[in-house]
Write an enzyme that holds these catalytic residues in place. Structure first.
Site, PDB file in Angstrom:
ATOM      1  N   ARG A 167       0.831  -1.224   0.000  1.00 36.10           N
ATOM      2  CA  ARG A 167       0.000   0.000   0.000  1.00 36.10           C
ATOM      3  C   ARG A 167       0.858   1.264   0.000  1.00 36.10           C
ATOM      4  NH1 ARG A 167      -2.085  -3.470  -1.161  1.00 36.10           N
ATOM      5  NH2 ARG A 167      -3.755  -4.664  -0.223  1.00 36.10           N
ATOM      6  N   SER A 218     -10.668  -0.404   3.870  1.00 36.46           N
ATOM      7  CA  SER A 218      -9.895  -0.672   5.082  1.00 36.46           C
ATOM      8  C   SER A 218      -9.225   0.610   5.554  1.00 36.46           C
ATOM      9  CB  SER A 218      -8.823  -1.724   4.795  1.00 36.46           C
ATOM     10  OG  SER A 218      -9.445  -2.954   4.500  1.00 36.46           O
ATOM     11  N   GLU A 289      -4.185   3.399   6.484  1.00 37.03           N
ATOM     12  CA  GLU A 289      -4.077   3.235   5.028  1.00 37.03           C
ATOM     13  C   GLU A 289      -4.738   4.425   4.322  1.00 37.03           C
ATOM     14  OE1 GLU A 289      -5.094  -0.677   3.496  1.00 37.03           O
ATOM     15  OE2 GLU A 289      -6.006   0.215   1.732  1.00 37.03           O
TER      16      GLU A 289
HETATM   17  C1  LIG Z   1     -15.584  -0.429  -0.364  1.00 35.89           C
HETATM   18  C2  LIG Z   1     -14.095  -0.209  -0.550  1.00 35.89           C
HETATM   19  C3  LIG Z   1     -13.272  -1.301  -0.720  1.00 35.89           C
HETATM   20  C4  LIG Z   1     -11.890  -1.114  -0.921  1.00 35.89           C
HETATM   21  N1  LIG Z   1     -11.108  -2.219  -1.074  1.00 35.89           N
HETATM   22  C5  LIG Z   1      -9.782  -2.051  -1.290  1.00 35.89           C
HETATM   23  C6  LIG Z   1      -8.932  -3.202  -1.480  1.00 35.89           C
HETATM   24  O1  LIG Z   1      -9.358  -4.338  -1.471  1.00 35.89           O
HETATM   25  N2  LIG Z   1      -7.609  -2.987  -1.677  1.00 35.89           N
HETATM   26  C7  LIG Z   1      -7.077  -1.732  -1.706  1.00 35.89           C
HETATM   27  O2  LIG Z   1      -5.859  -1.604  -1.924  1.00 35.89           O
HETATM   28  N3  LIG Z   1      -7.849  -0.639  -1.530  1.00 35.89           N
HETATM   29  C8  LIG Z   1      -9.190  -0.771  -1.329  1.00 35.89           C
HETATM   30  N4  LIG Z   1      -9.976   0.342  -1.132  1.00 35.89           N
HETATM   31  C9  LIG Z   1      -9.351   1.683  -1.081  1.00 35.89           C
HETATM   32  C10 LIG Z   1      -9.359   2.449  -2.414  1.00 35.89           C
HETATM   33  O3  LIG Z   1     -10.438   2.021  -3.243  1.00 35.89           O
HETATM   34  C11 LIG Z   1      -8.047   2.280  -3.185  1.00 35.89           C
HETATM   35  O4  LIG Z   1      -6.954   2.777  -2.451  1.00 35.89           O
HETATM   36  C12 LIG Z   1      -8.112   2.998  -4.546  1.00 35.89           C
HETATM   37  O5  LIG Z   1      -7.029   2.583  -5.334  1.00 35.89           O
HETATM   38  C13 LIG Z   1      -8.098   4.518  -4.415  1.00 35.89           C
HETATM   39  O6  LIG Z   1      -8.394   5.079  -5.681  1.00 35.89           O
HETATM   40  P1  LIG Z   1      -9.097   6.511  -5.811  1.00 35.89           P
HETATM   41  O7  LIG Z   1      -9.158   6.862  -7.244  1.00 35.89           O
HETATM   42  O8  LIG Z   1     -10.396   6.509  -5.085  1.00 35.89           O
HETATM   43  O9  LIG Z   1      -8.027   7.417  -5.065  1.00 35.89           O
HETATM   44  P2  LIG Z   1      -8.301   8.687  -4.135  1.00 35.89           P
HETATM   45  O10 LIG Z   1      -8.942   8.248  -2.865  1.00 35.89           O
HETATM   46  O11 LIG Z   1      -8.975   9.732  -4.912  1.00 35.89           O
HETATM   47  O12 LIG Z   1      -6.796   9.100  -3.814  1.00 35.89           O
HETATM   48  C14 LIG Z   1      -5.967   8.245  -3.031  1.00 35.89           C
HETATM   49  C15 LIG Z   1      -4.519   8.707  -3.165  1.00 35.89           C
HETATM   50  O13 LIG Z   1      -4.090   8.493  -4.505  1.00 35.89           O
HETATM   51  C16 LIG Z   1      -3.561   9.685  -5.057  1.00 35.89           C
HETATM   52  N5  LIG Z   1      -3.828   9.717  -6.492  1.00 35.89           N
HETATM   53  C17 LIG Z   1      -5.006   9.497  -7.133  1.00 35.89           C
HETATM   54  N6  LIG Z   1      -4.844   9.616  -8.466  1.00 35.89           N
HETATM   55  C18 LIG Z   1      -3.539   9.941  -8.670  1.00 35.89           C
HETATM   56  C19 LIG Z   1      -2.764  10.234  -9.841  1.00 35.89           C
HETATM   57  N7  LIG Z   1      -3.293  10.198 -11.064  1.00 35.89           N
HETATM   58  N8  LIG Z   1      -1.461  10.550  -9.679  1.00 35.89           N
HETATM   59  C20 LIG Z   1      -0.915  10.585  -8.445  1.00 35.89           C
HETATM   60  N9  LIG Z   1      -1.600  10.329  -7.298  1.00 35.89           N
HETATM   61  C21 LIG Z   1      -2.905  10.010  -7.423  1.00 35.89           C
HETATM   62  C22 LIG Z   1      -4.272  10.793  -4.308  1.00 35.89           C
HETATM   63  O14 LIG Z   1      -3.521  11.994  -4.369  1.00 35.89           O
HETATM   64  C23 LIG Z   1      -4.354  10.206  -2.906  1.00 35.89           C
HETATM   65  O15 LIG Z   1      -3.156  10.404  -2.213  1.00 35.89           O
HETATM   66  C24 LIG Z   1     -11.353   0.186  -0.944  1.00 35.89           C
HETATM   67  C25 LIG Z   1     -12.199   1.287  -0.788  1.00 35.89           C
HETATM   68  C26 LIG Z   1     -13.570   1.106  -0.597  1.00 35.89           C
HETATM   69  C27 LIG Z   1     -14.461   2.311  -0.457  1.00 35.89           C
END
Ligand SMILES: Cc1cc2nc3c(=O)[nH]c(=O)nc-3n(C[C@H](O)[C@H](O)[C@H](O)COP(=O)(O)OP(=O)(O)OC[C@H]3O[C@@H](n4cnc5c(N)ncnc54)[C@H](O)[C@@H]3O)c2cc1C
Length: 297
Positions: A167, A218, A289
């Site tokens: 992560r 998480s 996380e």
């Molecule tokens: C129901 C649920 C289940 C989930 N299950 C998992 C799982 O099984 N495994 C897991 O790893 N995560 C899980 N997550 C967490 C989350 O979905 C992941 O971390 C996901 O990859 C975040 O993507 P996002 O576009 O929503 O990022 P955001 O929440 O919008 O951003 C997260 C971080 O990424 C950075 N970021 C986003 N886009 C870019 C870019 N283009 N360039 C540089 N930095 C960037 C942001 O600046 C921020 O620091 C879950 C979340 C939910 C709500």
């Protein structure tokens, strides 16, 4: 001559509508680029000292109630190209939702991407977090990435340029770049089987996660050799509340926000309480996380 900007700039934009926790403060400036070229042009014009952050689907993000005094750039509606390249790799821009990448790979006779179906963020978020589950991890499949610098220049990088962990992903020798796109390589295999695996995986998640309530997945990383959810449950913390925020009854490593009633402060205080109780009872330091940014109210 410089291009004109084609995206949308909003001021003082409430972030509760842009994060899956449905809570938190506002961002001073929110930019919704029209496409990748427009994003590059926006970065070229951005003051070098302006605090800036990329936002995907906000599924791992909380902005404190006092807001973020800077610029957030929203990729989801803009960076949407997903295609198969002639060499068999998959080109994905970082605004594409990760579950779409899972289905695209399966529909193109590739295996290994199924885990992405359950991660409800953009591929940019998956790259930034090295998102993973069920034994799969985003960076296992990355061949190279297209970066954008703060000056709006494009740059290709390979895996070797990054320190990749659980992560966590960081550039070894630079800090001022964001993910624009990636080239992924998945093994060829039985696409039908991959589609079935996706369905099973989603059913498992529906049964074990509180997907009907606002949450951010998480909250804590799993400590080595253990599970954060197990420790939180064993500490007797399932169901406890802080204002409108609650430790999920269904999955102890989730904090839910029923009805969107919680403030970011309440969610953060609940996170702190969980860390303190688990530290006291088991001597384990739970590491967050989810990303929390901005100023307290
Ligand atoms: C129901 C649920 C289940 C989930 N299950 C998992 C799982 O099984 N495994 C897991 O790893 N995560 C899980 N997550 C967490 C989350 O979905 C992941 O971390 C996901 O990859 C975040 O993507 P996002 O576009 O929503 O990022 P955001 O929440 O919008 O951003 C997260 C971080 O990424 C950075 N970021 C986003 N886009 C870019 C870019 N283009 N360039 C540089 N930095 C960037 C942001 O600046 C921020 O620091 C879950 C979340 C939910 C709500």
């Amino acid at each position: 001559m410089a291009e004109t900007l084609r995206g949308r700039l909003l001021e003082n934009e409430p972030m509760a509508g842009h994060v899956s926790w449905r809570a938190g403060g506002a961002v001073a400036k929110a930019y919704f680029p029209a496409d990748l070229a427009d994003l590059a042009e926006f970065l070229r014009r951005l003051r070098p000292d302006e605090p800036m952050m990329m936002v995907g689907l906000g599924s791992n993000l909380l902005v404190r109630d006092g807001g973020f005094d800077g610029t957030m750039i929203f990729t989801h509606a803009a960076l949407g190209v997903l295609r198969r390249e002639e060499d068999g790799s998959v080109y994905v821009e970082t605004g594409v939702a990760s579950p779409k990448v899972a289905r695209f790979a399966a529909n193109n006779g590739m295996v290994g991407a199924e885990f992405l179906a359950g991660i409800p963020g953009t591929f940019g978020g998956a790259l930034a977090m090295n998102a993973g589950c069920h034994g799969g991890e985003t960076w296992n499949f990355v061949e190279r990435v297209l970066m954008l610098t703060r000056r709006g220049d494009y740059l290709e990088r390979t895996r070797d340029d990054f320190a990749i962990g659980y992560r966590h992903v960081g550039l070894k020798n630079a800090t001022d770049e964001v993910f624009a796109a990636a080239w992924l390589r998945f093994p060829a295999g039985d696409g039908e089987l991959a589609r079935r695996k996706i369905t099973e995986l989603l059913e498992k998640r529906m049964a074990s996660q509180p997907l009907d309530l606002p949450n951010a997945g998480s909250v804590f990383r799993n400590p080595p050799g253990d599970h954060a959810a197990r420790l939180i449950e064993a500490a007797g913390l399932k169901g406890i509340t802080e204002g409108g925020a609650q430790v999920s009854e269904k999955h102890a490593n989730f904090i839910v926000n029923p009805g969107g009633a919680a403030s970011a402060g309440e969610i953060e205080r609940l996170i702190g309480r969980i860390q303190a109780e688990v530290r006291e009872k088991f001597g384990v330091e739970l590491v967050r996380e989810v990303r929390i940014v901005g100023e307290a109210a």
